[in-house]
Scaffold this motif. Sequence first.
Motif, PDB file in Angstrom:
ATOM      1  N   LEU A 113     -28.853   4.628  44.025  1.00  0.00           N
ATOM      2  CA  LEU A 113     -27.735   5.361  43.441  1.00  0.00           C
ATOM      3  C   LEU A 113     -26.468   4.545  43.670  1.00  0.00           C
ATOM      4  O   LEU A 113     -26.073   4.294  44.805  1.00  0.00           O
ATOM      5  CB  LEU A 113     -27.613   6.743  44.083  1.00  0.00           C
ATOM      6  CG  LEU A 113     -26.693   7.754  43.393  1.00  0.00           C
ATOM      7  CD1 LEU A 113     -27.082   9.191  43.769  1.00  0.00           C
ATOM      8  CD2 LEU A 113     -25.226   7.525  43.724  1.00  0.00           C
ATOM      9  N   ALA A 114     -25.854   4.126  42.575  1.00  0.00           N
ATOM     10  CA  ALA A 114     -24.586   3.402  42.626  1.00  0.00           C
ATOM     11  C   ALA A 114     -23.472   4.419  42.440  1.00  0.00           C
ATOM     12  O   ALA A 114     -23.360   5.020  41.368  1.00  0.00           O
ATOM     13  CB  ALA A 114     -24.540   2.346  41.526  1.00  0.00           C
ATOM     14  N   ALA A 152     -26.344  14.398  43.012  1.00  0.00           N
ATOM     15  CA  ALA A 152     -27.378  13.614  42.324  1.00  0.00           C
ATOM     16  C   ALA A 152     -28.430  13.130  43.310  1.00  0.00           C
ATOM     17  O   ALA A 152     -29.635  13.161  43.025  1.00  0.00           O
ATOM     18  CB  ALA A 152     -26.748  12.426  41.599  1.00  0.00           C
ATOM     19  N   ALA A 153     -27.989  12.689  44.507  1.00  0.00           N
ATOM     20  CA  ALA A 153     -28.933  12.214  45.517  1.00  0.00           C
ATOM     21  C   ALA A 153     -29.898  13.319  45.918  1.00  0.00           C
ATOM     22  O   ALA A 153     -31.121  13.105  46.007  1.00  0.00           O
ATOM     23  CB  ALA A 153     -28.178  11.695  46.736  1.00  0.00           C
ATOM     24  N   ILE A 161     -38.373  11.731  45.125  1.00  0.00           N
ATOM     25  CA  ILE A 161     -37.964  10.353  44.866  1.00  0.00           C
ATOM     26  C   ILE A 161     -37.089   9.870  46.023  1.00  0.00           C
ATOM     27  O   ILE A 161     -36.107  10.525  46.386  1.00  0.00           O
ATOM     28  CB  ILE A 161     -37.178  10.267  43.541  1.00  0.00           C
ATOM     29  CG1 ILE A 161     -38.072  10.715  42.376  1.00  0.00           C
ATOM     30  CG2 ILE A 161     -36.645   8.862  43.309  1.00  0.00           C
ATOM     31  CD1 ILE A 161     -37.328  10.915  41.068  1.00  0.00           C
ATOM     32  N   ALA A 162     -37.439   8.743  46.605  1.00  0.00           N
ATOM     33  CA  ALA A 162     -36.627   8.168  47.683  1.00  0.00           C
ATOM     34  C   ALA A 162     -35.320   7.643  47.106  1.00  0.00           C
ATOM     35  O   ALA A 162     -35.264   7.175  45.970  1.00  0.00           O
ATOM     36  CB  ALA A 162     -37.391   7.052  48.378  1.00  0.00           C
ATOM     37  N   VAL A 163     -34.256   7.720  47.899  1.00  0.00           N
ATOM     38  CA  VAL A 163     -32.920   7.362  47.416  1.00  0.00           C
ATOM     39  C   VAL A 163     -32.235   6.424  48.412  1.00  0.00           C
ATOM     40  O   VAL A 163     -32.227   6.682  49.615  1.00  0.00           O
ATOM     41  CB  VAL A 163     -32.043   8.610  47.215  1.00  0.00           C
ATOM     42  CG1 VAL A 163     -30.622   8.220  46.813  1.00  0.00           C
ATOM     43  CG2 VAL A 163     -32.650   9.540  46.168  1.00  0.00           C
ATOM     44  N   THR A 164     -31.659   5.360  47.882  1.00  0.00           N
ATOM     45  CA  THR A 164     -30.740   4.525  48.652  1.00  0.00           C
ATOM     46  C   THR A 164     -29.387   4.556  47.955  1.00  0.00           C
ATOM     47  O   THR A 164     -29.298   4.284  46.752  1.00  0.00           O
ATOM     48  CB  THR A 164     -31.230   3.075  48.768  1.00  0.00           C
ATOM     49  OG1 THR A 164     -32.444   3.048  49.525  1.00  0.00           O
ATOM     50  CG2 THR A 164     -30.201   2.202  49.473  1.00  0.00           C
ATOM     51  N   VAL A 165     -28.353   4.906  48.700  1.00  0.00           N
ATOM     52  CA  VAL A 165     -26.996   4.960  48.177  1.00  0.00           C
ATOM     53  C   VAL A 165     -26.230   3.758  48.725  1.00  0.00           C
ATOM     54  O   VAL A 165     -26.049   3.637  49.939  1.00  0.00           O
ATOM     55  CB  VAL A 165     -26.286   6.262  48.600  1.00  0.00           C
ATOM     56  CG1 VAL A 165     -24.870   6.314  48.026  1.00  0.00           C
ATOM     57  CG2 VAL A 165     -27.088   7.485  48.144  1.00  0.00           C
ATOM     58  N   THR A 166     -25.811   2.858  47.853  1.00  0.00           N
ATOM     59  CA  THR A 166     -25.071   1.685  48.309  1.00  0.00           C
ATOM     60  C   THR A 166     -23.583   1.986  48.371  1.00  0.00           C
ATOM     61  O   THR A 166     -23.062   2.791  47.596  1.00  0.00           O
ATOM     62  CB  THR A 166     -25.325   0.473  47.399  1.00  0.00           C
ATOM     63  OG1 THR A 166     -24.603  -0.659  47.902  1.00  0.00           O
ATOM     64  CG2 THR A 166     -24.891   0.737  45.970  1.00  0.00           C
TER      65      THR A 166
END
Length: 439
Positions: A113-114, A152-153, A161-166
């Motif tokens: 997630l950007a 959204a995350a 669904i796995a999430v990475t937030v940068t």
Amino acid sequence: MVAALSALAFVGVQAAPASADDGDQVVSRGVKIPTFYNPPSTLPAANGALVRTEPLKLGLSLPGLDGRQLPGTATRLMYKSTDTHGQPVAVTAAYIEPAARWTGGGARPLVVLAPGTMGQGDQCAASLALENPLTLGLSDGITVSVGYENLAAYRLLSRGIAVTVTDYAGLGATDRVHTYVNRLDEAHAVLDAVRATRALPNTSVTTASPVGLYGYSQGGGATGAAAELQPTYAPEIKLAGAYVGAPPADLARTLPGIDGSALAAAAGWTVNGLAHTYPELRPLIDTYTNDKGRAALADISTTCVGDGIFGYPFAKTKDWTKQGISLSEVVAREPVIKAAVDAQRIGRLKPATPVRVATGVADDTVPHGQARQLAVDWCKKGADVTYHPIYLPNLGDKVVLTNHFLPLIEDQVSALDWIEDRLQGRWTVSNCWRVPVMP
């Protein structure tokens, strides 16, 4: 707005202290930044290599029936990326392992997630917003940051669904200015977030996990740029799809929309980011900015969206220049600045993955026309494009919380459905043939 902030104040608020006790701890507008966010003097060689990790407590979580926390277990991470000039840069992020099962078959997928615009101060970082959905600093200039991307995350996590937030370069990480809407810096941070997540131990994400990208506004620009650059920068990462919502694909056409809007501070973030990336521009910028402009740029460099809206609502950049001309006019006058702005243009490369470009037809803050042009440019290159105009009425020119923010809410579920379909391997059919008759 005040009522909304009051309601959020009871959920995961970070009430900022007046000053730091530890000399190594950075304080941004009265908010202590955890020392985790201080990058080391040297970084690993490989892009996406982990620098450090630690557990992250989510500000909004519930105990599940099986004893696991909902929506999942979070880890804060720092990883190595590369900036516009090929130099190493530390980027922070947060990974969340979902409590929900993935029922789509195959390995659990990952979405990076950007975040949309959070600001330029380190206290605005999206990973910090997962820990504190509302950050308030009241002691050294008011700062207000709301973790609106958490919605959204959490929706992705609820689907297993796995999430990475940068956090992008310089947002959170305390060693540099955040290079706001810098095409290369953001794209690299997004793609290296995939590499970093794959390197995390004890997760369900593997190299077999399908990967999707999700972003709106600044985040849409980041995912669009990442989709373009993936074949050359990260060829080992196969993307299932990228959601590119309201992207600032052409800054020259975006700046007039920001100027004089409720989020006019974003013009300052853009200038600050350009000056950091291209130091040779600083003397030239100084020849145009007056005392008011210099003070605004310095102050804006540590603000979040909330204080940007409250502190600089509907500000006009012509009031920041000695010549009384707007930032857009400065760009048009100066070839070197124009070239730096033009270097951020998205749409000159063909994405190798399906992309969904969405834009509100009434959006004048991140103007609809230039976002639609991105879809046209990609279609001309033969990309797999789903173009989706969002039909909402014009609710007030340059009021960022209406024409720009409401399409994010209106389109979010459909965007996540589209991403999930791509992660499940379902086919998508480009609608480029319809774009000429769509607004």
